[in-house]
Design a protein around this motif. Structure first.
Motif, short mmCIF file in Angstrom:
data_model
loop_
_atom_site.label_atom_id
_atom_site.label_comp_id
_atom_site.label_asym_id
_atom_site.label_seq_id
_atom_site.Cartn_x
_atom_site.Cartn_y
_atom_site.Cartn_z
N UNK A 29 0.90 -1.14 0.00
CA UNK A 29 0.00 0.00 0.00
C UNK A 29 0.95 1.20 0.00
N UNK A 30 0.72 2.17 -0.88
CA UNK A 30 1.69 3.27 -1.00
C UNK A 30 1.05 4.63 -0.73
N UNK A 31 1.79 5.47 0.00
CA UNK A 31 1.39 6.87 0.22
C UNK A 31 2.51 7.76 -0.30
N UNK A 32 2.17 8.99 -0.63
CA UNK A 32 3.19 9.98 -0.95
C UNK A 32 2.99 11.19 -0.05
N UNK A 33 3.74 11.27 1.04
CA UNK A 33 3.48 12.33 2.03
C UNK A 33 4.12 13.67 1.67
N UNK A 34 4.04 14.06 0.42
CA UNK A 34 4.63 15.33 0.01
C UNK A 34 3.72 16.48 0.46
N UNK A 35 4.22 17.32 1.34
CA UNK A 35 3.38 18.36 1.96
C UNK A 35 2.78 19.30 0.91
#
Lengths: 319, 823
Positions: B448-454
């Motif tokens: 499962x992938x997230x991209x925590x780029x603000x």
């Protein structure tokens, strides 16, 4: 008549160009990202796309497409059969689609007509009600449902047939291929038989109640003679174009059946061309042209056929 | 009357034709001959082009598996519990001849492992009887790298471990591309005058554009939203006005210098950016034309007697990785290949080699004898194959059919028409305990992938709130809080998830599964090493519970106990995440968190069931926490192959079922997929600044995750020495390429793996595996699956009876076989 034919052909050509233009624009609008691969040099894929002319302005691509298509060059496949000429692949697979459709028509038309006539002659009797009930069932259920049932019952349980064509080396029209195709042919035929039966019954029922039929009988003709010589000829005016229409619908219906029975026809190509990533533009355009032409030519033939079936109908006449 | 007779006659003829057809078809000529052993299988996707230079997918390569061989191949080791590499198209392992090429191909005195001589197996022949010589390999490589062809697999000789000298430049000769100027020029002060006409101001094609793309903002949606690269650069760095960048765009350095206004703008733009010398180049692009090149300049040579070839490489490569890289080859039958080439009026190159029996000549154990597109293909034993023997390759014929439906394949298998059947989830209940069922673990892990780029999440949040007319209702910034992502990780019951969408899948606990090999020389699995085990227990927080008198006696016990599911822990973390989000001003009263799940293909039950499961799991997990009722989910539309870019650009918030595969023997190389901005799903995690500690030779060193990745690729990096948990100014040079000790590479790899996992952007869910029924007619060589050789393959499969006896046996069983026997 000739003027009418030319007019119809010109109109068909115009419609063809319009449909092809719409198809061209739509397929070019689909996303064309190749799958991401670890360690793959994406520039190689771009080089190939550059060579295929896919980075040129869309209008330029459009004119190149027509220029080449008019010469019979439908281009090279990019995704489905990389590097292969799409026309060659199409021609290689077409016989199987044609075969399955012809076999289906050969089975459907006589049976459909016969059941329709029989039901009309036995109107409101138990035979008619039985046939009509069957017709309702077969018209309502999609062909792939029969396909799965036929496959399970005839191919697996009873083992009368193979699941698919077991020996392609024999070619599309070989007797063994015909036998292996029968489950698929039957699956395609049920709907057509039901449609033809219903239509024939309705038309014939109406014709049989006409006054001229009574006149024919009072002239001394037997019921069979009156039915065949007078009722059938009149009923065939709307039925014959329907048979051609059924042929076209079978061509599109075989798209699913070919997949289920693993028949190497062109049906799968059309869906494959759109679903491929990136989409296979050239296959899509060739198949769009193929199916569009079938539809348009069939439309013209159907219109013209009225004149041949019933000489009283005059095409293009102002009076 | 005549018409009736004619119709009746036609009907009779039609019926007769049909009857004769059926009779002929049902009574084929029966001939007797030597026993045949046919391997029958079915495929739901058929190969379309198996030209070794063009094929794209694993399905395309099926004919190559039977009709070609590499220089070296896998075989069983002596104890049949592992693999070894053996010579196939080569007669011996390569010898290092680098010293013979000093002064050529950029080779310097003292270099090693750059030039390798491969003696050829002179018994090898094409299946039409033509001999195979060294010239064939050279000419085949020339065809592979044909610039006019742009062959799909041309990069196989320069983009992997094996980089043949000048192969890439020969392929790309004559092509032009706009490249960032910094790649070609340096020392601004001394060179800017001389190259003033060659460099052009461009955000898109300069270092700046390259950086924008690496950060994942190069997609059309972002470019459209910000009005192109200049708008994006302006928004991203907040240093320049779009007007200033527009004024300079497409102007050469000479033009800028000649115009006082432009010079003033340039000075303003540069001043806000430059911190180091030569960063002027960051704004410029230059047209690069790949120079014309002769094939003689490419690093391959045939010996004069035609019995060996020499490969000259760009980077040193030796040992297992060299032999493994030569496990396939680019060899084609040159006369046939050239006859298949054509160029149309528009200059479009095409080549039909490897698309039919007539257009292909192989050289493997089998010869293709029939191929019908999307229907059927046949192979028979190649009488010219050098490896024919009485003890191997008992299979005389191979027959592969196209059967799309799994249910049809199963029915054919039960009728004895197929020798193997890949079980689906629906079949498992019936066949999971059958003695004919063989389970095989795959080498992939699905995440499962997230991209925590603000910045990206703020932009996405802004878009999502547009429909509320200025009011902020939806929050996405909470995804930047690590505890939130960690809570999601604990909230998933992986066993239940597997049961719902992939019953054959196993619980994934780390980046790499059990099949990944860390030492290819010995075949040692990465997950069995101490370093890899420690990474797992550290990540799941059970490292302190191992030892005598503690919860787990051994580290293996601890790992076995990990399920990845901790609903209570998840609740605690959700509360922490909520508090942090409120404190940071991300989440206010009345706002909800909206997670858009990226769906590559909505019609797939895998994605529909999967997204439903995950949404429910997280919704259940937040119950009783401060986030209860505040986390909502939405599925995206069909994203196709662009799903990764959508996450990188924060157009969706979460993906599942994603991962990288195909490097089971090179986890050191594959780690780049998780740390390099070129591949990362989460470019919001800046791996160039994320520091990772590694203990090497008792010394704790620290460097960025990206630098450690470079070290594993063979580059020398500088790592700072850590004392008392603090990085000092002392630096140590580290390189850990293929020639480094395995222990050193393992330590680095395990540390990077743990760092990637602890970011909770890539949350492991399932490992892949498969199950298949084996037909009663064939016997596997080994019951256990061995990497590289499987269970023996056609080389070692044997048959319990020949085809005629098999048909009789099936008939004696009533035409349907029982494969549910469990003993």
């Amino acid at each position: 008549m000739l003027k009418y034919i030319l007019k119809r052909l010109a109109l068909a050509l115009f419609v063809f160009v319009v449909i092809m233009t719409i198809c061209f624009v739509l397929i070019k609008m689909l996303p064309s990202l190749p799958p991401e691969q670890f360690g793959k040099d994406a520039q190689v894929i771009q080089l190939r796309r550059e060579q295929l002319g896919y980075n040129k302005p869309i209008m330029e691509q459009y004119f190149i497409f027509w220029g080449q298509a008019l010469k019979g060059n439908w281009g090279i496949s990019e995704s489905l059969y990389p590097m292969s000429d799409v026309w060659d692949t199409f021609v290689e697979k077409l016989p199987y689609t044609v075969a399955i459709n012809i076999y289906s028509m050969l089975i459907s038309v006589p049976i459909g007509l016969a059941l329709g006539i029989f039901a009309a002659l036995k109107k409101n009797k138990w035979q008619d009600q039985l046939i009509s009930t069957g017709v309702m069932v077969f018209v309502s259920v999609p062909s792939f449902v029969y396909a799965l049932l036929i496959q399970y019952v005839l191919c697996f349980k009873l083992q009368w047939f193979n699941h698919t064509i077991m020996d392609y080396t024999q070619g599309a029209f070989a007797p063994s291929t015909f036998v292996d195709m029968l489950p698929a042919v039957l699956s395609l035929s049920f709907g057509t038989i039901a449609g033809l039966t219903r239509y024939t019954r309705a038309e014939l029922t109406e014709v049989l109640t006409n006054d001229f039929m009574l006149l024919a009988r009072t002239k001394g003709l037997t019921k069979a003679q009156a039915t065949v010589r007078h009722a059938m000829r009149n009923a065939m005016v709307p039925i014959f174009p329907m048979i051609l229409g059924e042929f076209i619908s079978i061509m599109s219906g075989s798209l699913i059946i070919e997949g289920i029975f693993g028949i190497a026809g062109v049906g799968k190509l059309y869906i494959g061309a759109v679903n491929a990533i990136p989409p296979d533009y050239n296959f899509f355009m060739l198949l769009s042209a193929f199916y569009t032409l079938i539809g348009l030519v069939a439309g013209v033939v159907i219109d013209l056929s009225y004149g041949f079936i019933d000489p009283r109908i005059r095409m293009g006449s102002r009076k | 009357m005549k018409q009736r007779k004619l119709v009746a006659l036609l009907a009779v003829v039609l019926v007769l034709v049909l009857c004769v057809g059926v009779f002929v078809a049902c009574n084929p000529d029966e001939t007797t001959g030597p026993s045949t052993y046919t391997y029958n299988s079915a495929a739901s996707v058929f190969p379309t082009n198996w030209n070794p230079h063009v094929y794209q997918t694993a399905n395309d390569s099926v004919p190559l598996d039977y009709t070609s061989m590499g220089f070296y191949g896998f075989d069983y080791n002596d104890t049949k519990d592992g693999y070894k590499l053996v010579c196939e198209m080569a007669s011996a392992f390569p010898t290092d001849v680098t010293s013979q090429y000093v002064g050529q191909f950029g080779i310097e005195e003292g270099d090693t492992a750059l030039a390798w001589n491969i003696p050829l197996n002179m018994n090898a022949k094409y299946d039409n009887g033509d001999p195979i010589t060294a010239a064939d390999y050279v000419n085949s490589l020339k065809l592979l790298l044909n610039p006019a062809a742009a062959n799909y697999r041309a990069d196989s000789v320069y983009s992997g471990n094996l980089k043949i000298y000048n192969a890439e430049l020969y392929l790309k000769q004559g092509t032009t591309s706009m490249e960032p100027a910094y790649k070609f020029f340096s020392n601004w002060v001394e060179t800017n005058e001389s190259i003033a006409d060659q460099i052009v101001f461009s955000v898109e094609n300069s270092y700046l554009g390259e950086t924008i793309r690496k950060k994942g903002y190069g997609t059309d949606s972002y470019l459209n939203a910000y009005g192109g690269y200049n708008g994006l650069a302006s928004a991203l760095w907040g240093l320049w006005s779009v007007a200033d960048l527009d004024a300079l765009t497409d102007k050469t350095w000479a033009e800028i210098k000649a115009d006082a206004t432009l010079t003033e703008t340039w000075t303003k733009v540069l001043k806000k950016w430059q911190t180091d010398p030569d960063e002027e180049f960051h704004f410029f692009t230059t047209e690069y034309v790949y120079p014309e090149m002769n094939f003689e300049d490419v690093g391959i040579r045939a010996s004069e007697d035609g019995t060996s070839i020499t490969l000259i490489l760009i980077n040193p490569l030796e040992g297992f990785y060299l032999h493994y890289a030569l496990g396939s080859s680019w060899l084609v039958h040159v006369p046939t290949y050239e006859a298949c080439m054509s160029v149309d009026e528009e200059g479009v190159y095409s080549n039909t080699y490897g698309t039919s029996v007539e257009t292909y000549v192989g050289y493997g154990p089998y010869k293709m004898t029939f191929f019908q597109k999307d229907a059927e293909m046949h192979f028979t034993k190649n009488e010219h194959f050098y490896g024919n023997s009485d003890t191997t390759y008992q299979t005389t014929d191979i027959n592969i059919k196209f059967v799309e439906q799994a249910s049809t394949r199963l029915e054919m298998f039960l009728k004895g028409q197929l020798d193997t059947y890949g079980l689906t989830a629906e079949d498992m209940e019936t066949y999971q305990s059958s003695k004919y069922t063989y389970y095989t673990e795959g080498d992939s892990t699905w995440f499962m992938a997230f991209n925590p780029d603000a910045a990206g999440l703020v932009a996405a949040e802004k878009t999502a709130n547009e429909e509320y007319k200025g009011a902020k209702v939806i929050d996405k910034e909470i995804i930047t809080i690590k505890e939130f992502r960690q809570a999601v990780c604990y909230a998933i019951d992986r066993a239940a998830y597997a049961l719902a969408i992939d019953p054959l899948g196993g619980t994934a606990k780390a980046l790499y599964g059990n099949l990944i090999v860390s030492d290819p020389e010995t075949g040692e699995a990465y997950r069995t090493t101490d370093e890899a085990k420690q990474a797992i227990v550290n990540f799941w927080g059970v490292a302190d519970e191992i030892g005598e008198g503690k919860k787990y006696a051994t580290i293996d016990d601890a790992i076995a106990s990990i399920t990845g599911y901790d609903p209570e822990g998840a609740k605690e973390l959700f509360d922490i995440a909520y508090d942090k989000a409120v404190e940071a001003g991300y989440l206010k009263e009345g706002e909800v968190v909206e997670i858009v799940i990226g769906i590559p293909k909505a019609s797939s039950t895998y994605y529909s069931k999967g997204s439903e499961f995950l949404a429910k799991a997280i919704t259940d997990a937040v119950k009783g926490t401060k986030l209860e009722g505040k986390v909502t989910f939405k599925n995206s539309g069909d994203l196709g192959n662009g799903f990764a870019d959508e996450l990188r650009a924060n157009k969706v918030d979460m993906l599942f079922g994603v991962g990288w595969t195909g490097s089971a023997l090179d986890p050191y190389g594959l780690i780049e997929a998780y740390t390099s901005p070129d591949y990362q799903y989460d470019p919001g995690w800046d791996t160039s600044t994320a520091m990772v500690n590694v203990t090497l030779d008792g010394q704790v060193l620290t460097a960025s995750a990206l630098d450690w990745t470079y070290a594993l690729s063979g580059y020398t990096i500088e790592a700072a020495v850590v004392v008392n948990g603090e990085a000092t100014e002392d630096v140590v040079e580290v390189a850990a390429g293929t020639d480094a000790p395995t222990a050193k590479r393992l330590a680095i790899l395990a540390a990077i793996e743990q760092a990637v996992l602890e970011q909770y952007d890539m949350i492991p869910l399932l490992t892949d595996s498969s199950a298949a029924l084996k037909g009663m007619q064939i016997q596997y060589y080994t019951e256990e699956y061995v990497f590289g050789v499987g269970r023996g393959g056609l080389k070692y499969y044997t048959y319990t009876m020949d085809d005629a006896a098999w048909d009789a046996y099936v008939a004696s069983q009533g035409g349907t076989l029982n494969y549910t026997v469990s003993e």
